[in-house]
Design an enzyme around this catalytic site. Structure first.
Site, short mmCIF file in Angstrom:
data_model
loop_
_atom_site.label_atom_id
_atom_site.label_comp_id
_atom_site.label_asym_id
_atom_site.label_seq_id
_atom_site.Cartn_x
_atom_site.Cartn_y
_atom_site.Cartn_z
N ALA A 41 -4.81 -35.94 -38.63
CA ALA A 41 -3.61 -35.19 -39.03
C ALA A 41 -3.13 -35.63 -40.41
O ALA A 41 -2.75 -34.80 -41.26
CB ALA A 41 -2.51 -35.38 -38.00
N GLU A 42 -3.15 -36.95 -40.66
CA GLU A 42 -2.70 -37.46 -41.96
C GLU A 42 -3.65 -37.03 -43.07
O GLU A 42 -3.23 -36.65 -44.16
CB GLU A 42 -2.58 -38.99 -41.91
CG GLU A 42 -1.94 -39.58 -43.15
CD GLU A 42 -1.76 -41.08 -43.06
OE1 GLU A 42 -1.54 -41.71 -44.11
OE2 GLU A 42 -1.84 -41.63 -41.95
N ASP A 44 -5.59 -34.34 -43.05
CA ASP A 44 -5.40 -32.90 -43.28
C ASP A 44 -4.15 -32.63 -44.10
O ASP A 44 -4.13 -31.74 -44.95
CB ASP A 44 -5.31 -32.16 -41.93
CG ASP A 44 -6.65 -32.13 -41.20
OD1 ASP A 44 -7.69 -32.28 -41.88
OD2 ASP A 44 -6.66 -31.98 -39.97
N LEU A 90 -15.60 -27.10 -43.54
CA LEU A 90 -14.82 -25.92 -43.17
C LEU A 90 -13.38 -26.12 -43.58
O LEU A 90 -12.85 -27.23 -43.54
CB LEU A 90 -14.88 -25.69 -41.66
CG LEU A 90 -16.21 -25.23 -41.06
CD1 LEU A 90 -16.11 -25.22 -39.54
CD2 LEU A 90 -16.60 -23.86 -41.56
N LYS A 123 -15.38 -27.12 -31.65
CA LYS A 123 -15.70 -27.99 -32.79
C LYS A 123 -16.00 -29.38 -32.24
O LYS A 123 -15.08 -30.11 -31.87
CB LYS A 123 -14.54 -28.02 -33.78
CG LYS A 123 -14.85 -28.81 -35.05
CD LYS A 123 -13.69 -28.71 -36.04
CE LYS A 123 -14.03 -29.46 -37.32
NZ LYS A 123 -14.18 -30.91 -37.11
N CYS A 431 0.25 -63.71 -46.59
CA CYS A 431 0.12 -65.17 -46.57
C CYS A 431 -0.73 -65.57 -47.77
O CYS A 431 -1.86 -65.12 -47.91
CB CYS A 431 -0.54 -65.62 -45.26
SG CYS A 431 -1.00 -67.37 -45.28
#
Length: 689
Positions: A41-42, A44, A90, A123, A431
């Site tokens: 999702a990120e 896209d 696609l 898909k 660190c």
């Protein structure tokens, strides 16, 4: 992210560059390293933001725009295969309106008065492949790679159960394309086996399928439960069928596995009904799917529609929304990475999401915990969309109990108890106890032996942890002294828990084989912050040999301005990365370690295929807009002829090629008396060479 409709041209230019770099990094991880760095999702969202910016500012489209690319450049382990026709990606749609727009675009483009049948199919979340048959015999099997050039996997693909090696009644030349995948239960069993053998578990079924196929030893692939579906005839499909549904029937007759779950839709309503059916029943399938593919069924109409840079106009993928669940947050643990960066991880009551049991989720950084107001013992919403580790997307405030406690951001390292360093611009806590932090040391050794670094098989997480705990290794050098130390020891490694004679023999054999290593892989293995494989290659190209590398970095550690300027001129090595390089070599123990590694390894000189010409070894700089050649093409020309392309002008520059609107670089070149030519002269030099 800013509202792109309100963004200025200056901001858009900067953002497009950032998006191109970020998406290229994610593509390389996904297609080459079989690793998800971000959720689907990120990814896209980033890709669609890039597209919308390009639509608003078409004159700002970059030569390396993600919208022009498919996949990522292939690695060097396998032979290259040029695809007969590009294996494109696609475009994606996410809701009903997007689908309606897709259908309308087809109607408008083809000037149709009625709905053109659309073929709908799942898909599959796997690895794309191409297989070539000549006179009915399988001759080449390849991955997609960058869409134009893939990797030769013929021997490995032949090990897949029921994959046809020979087909009857086939045309003289046939290509099939499809997806290689691992079923959910097989994935679970494979990970259980990996864990029992002390190896790293695979993140998800796609990652497992890709890792299983891309094995140098095909006998390893043969043991993995790989399956496949075909869905395309590639460069040859229109020779054997006139439509998608006819093609699949033909491929099935040839003996290939085709997905029987499909639908030839005669209306938008039928498209949506099929999508809802698959979305509802996806968890009942034995394999992972992440959406539905829609293709114009008629090949003649497909031909008329054609392609854009990276995708066909006649097809799209309707992605499923991320699967969301709710569970209780039991605690938050903190992990220390190889470069000292601390990452908070949510420990959860186990919950099944999309057929996978989840007990941990990333919180990304400590700012996220504050921003989302996540508290221990909260009920949290969890999202899984093909992620390596699922994400916490929010909190159910209505279920918050009185005993929910706020997480306190650590002030001291959980591994070595050193005071932590907060870096606001990177939103990270680090660190800085580089040499004596056990967690960093463990992760550094893990990185050193990893597949894309020294590639020492048999040193997984459990083995490295065991060897460190037993005091057998404390740094990368100790790995190459392990056999000698074991022979001198009264307590042999093969007699210790979890080891045996055969596993120890194999480990020492793999360590011995890894002693021959290329300079780029060696530099990458050192684990310098922000030096990934691409930047390691840039440095190797600059230094050319290990001896030159070690002498130059010693000068750099003594603040030699010439070396600093040389590295600063390398395209791809910015100020921030250069600071990280300097910081790494400022630590004298790092230089000593590299010298000692040089004594026990055979580090091969960097060799790049390039033509020898009058430009070989020359440093050239391009400035301004070239009238007929893109900057990327001009740079490629120069490098092919053996020149080094720098991003700024210095006294070391040999030649400046000035285009339209050349600015400060041209001015500086004139001041330094450097030879300056225009594009026409440059092309004359190239053509004469």
């Amino acid at each position: 992210m800013q509202n792109i409709y309100l963004i200025s041209e200056k901001e858009a230019k900067k953002l497009l560059k950032e998006l191109a770099d970020k998406i290229e990094r994610y593509n390389h991880a996904y297609y080459i390293e079989n690793n998800h760095l971000v959720s689907d999702a990120e990814y896209d969202q980033l890709f669609n933001t890039n597209l919308k910016l390009e639509q608003k500012f078409p004159h700002l489209i970059l030569e390396n725009s993600p919208s022009k690319k498919v996949g990522a450049k292939i690695a060097n382990k396998f032979a290259k295969v040029t695809h007969q026709a590009p294996m494109l990606s696609l475009s994606n749609v996410f809701d009903e309106q997007d689908v309606k727009d897709f259908v309308d675009r087809i109607k408008n483009f083809l000037r149709l008065n009625e709905f053109a049948p659309i073929f709908c199919e799942p898909k599959i979340d796997g690895l794309s492949f191409s297989a070539i048959y000549k006179n009915g015999l399988l001759t080449i099997g390849a991955t997609r790679g960058d869409g134009y050039i893939g990797e030769d996997m013929t021997a490995n693909i032949k090990t897949i159960k029921n994959f046809p090696h020979k087909i009857n009644n086939a045309p003289e030349f046939l290509e099939v394309r499809g997806e290689i995948y691992i079923e959910k239960q097989d994935f679970f069993n494979l990970n259980k086996e990996q864990e029992e053998q002390g190896r790293d578990k695979f993140a998800n079924p796609r990652n497992a399928a890709a890792g299983s196929l891309r094995q140098l030893d095909s006998s390893v692939t043969a043991k993995r439960p790989l399956k496949y579906f075909v869905y395309s005839g590639g460069a040859t499909e229109q020779n054997i069928a006139s439509s998608q549904n006819e093609l699949l029937k033909k491929l099935k007759e040839f003996g290939f596995r085709v997905n029987e779950i499909s639908k030839l839709a005669d209306s938008e309503e039928e498209i949506f009904a099929f999508y809802e059916y698959l979305k509802t029943n996806r968890e009942n399938l034995s394999y992972e799917i992440d959406g539905v593919v829609y293709k114009l069924n008629d090949f003649a109409l497909q031909n008329r529609m054609g392609f854009i840079a990276r995708a066909p106009r006649f097809a799209t993928a309707h992605k499923f929304p991320a699967i969301v669940g709710q569970t209780k947050l039991l605690s938050i643990t903190v992990q220390v990475g190889r470069t000292g960066t601390l990452t908070p991880v949510a420990e959860l009551e186990p919950i099944e999401i999309g057929g996978v049991t989840v007990s941990r989720a990333t919180l990304h950084n400590f700012q996220e915990i504050i921003r989302k107001d996540v508290r221990i013992r909260d009920y949290v919403f969890l999202q899984r969309a093909g992620d390596v580790i699922p994400q916490i997307i929010g909190v159910d405030i209505g279920k918050r109990s009185t005993d929910a406690t706020t997480f306190n951001t650590p002030l001291f390292c959980p591994s070595c108890n050193s005071k932590l360093h907060y870096i606001p611009e990177d939103i990270i806590i680090r660190c800085d106890n580089v040499l004596n932090c056990p967690a960093q040391n463990y992760e550094r050794i893990r990185h050193f032996v990893s597949k894309n670094a020294m590639d020492i098989e048999g040193l997984g997480r459990k083995q490295v942890e065991f060897l460190i705990d037993k005091g057998l290794i404390s740094n990368p050098l100790d790995i190459f002294l392990l056999k000698e130390k074991n022979e001198a020891s009264l307590t042999k490694l093969e007699n210790m828990d979890g080891w045996g004679r055969k596993s120890v023999e194999n480990l020492f054999k793999n360590i011995e084989e890894s002693r021959n290593v290329s300079l780029p892989r060696f530099i990458y293995a050192l684990g310098i912050r922000h030096i990934g494989e691409q930047n390691a290659k840039l440095l190797a190209r600059e230094f050319e040999s290990y001896n030159n590398f070690i002498s130059q970095i010693e000068l750099l550690s003594k603040n030699d301005s010439n070396i600093y300027q040389k590295l600063n001129n390398l395209e791809g090595i910015g100020d921030k990365i250069l600071v990280d390089i300097i910081n790494f070599f400022d630590v004298k123990e790092n230089i000593e370690l590299i010298k000692k590694l040089g004594e026990v390894l055979n580090i091969e000189d960097y060799k790049e295929t390039k033509e020898h010409s009058s430009l070989t070894g020359k440093i050239v700089v391009f400035t301004g807009s070239l009238p007929t050649t893109s900057r990327v093409e001009a740079k490629a020309m120069a490098e092919k002829l053996g020149a080094k392309v720098a991003v700024s002008v210095s006294s070391n520059t040999d030649l400046v090629i000035a285009g339209v609107d050349a600015g400060s670089k041209l001015k500086k070149a004139k001041e330094l008396g450097i030879k300056i030519i225009d594009e026409e002269e440059w092309l004359t030099i190239v053509n004469n060479v």
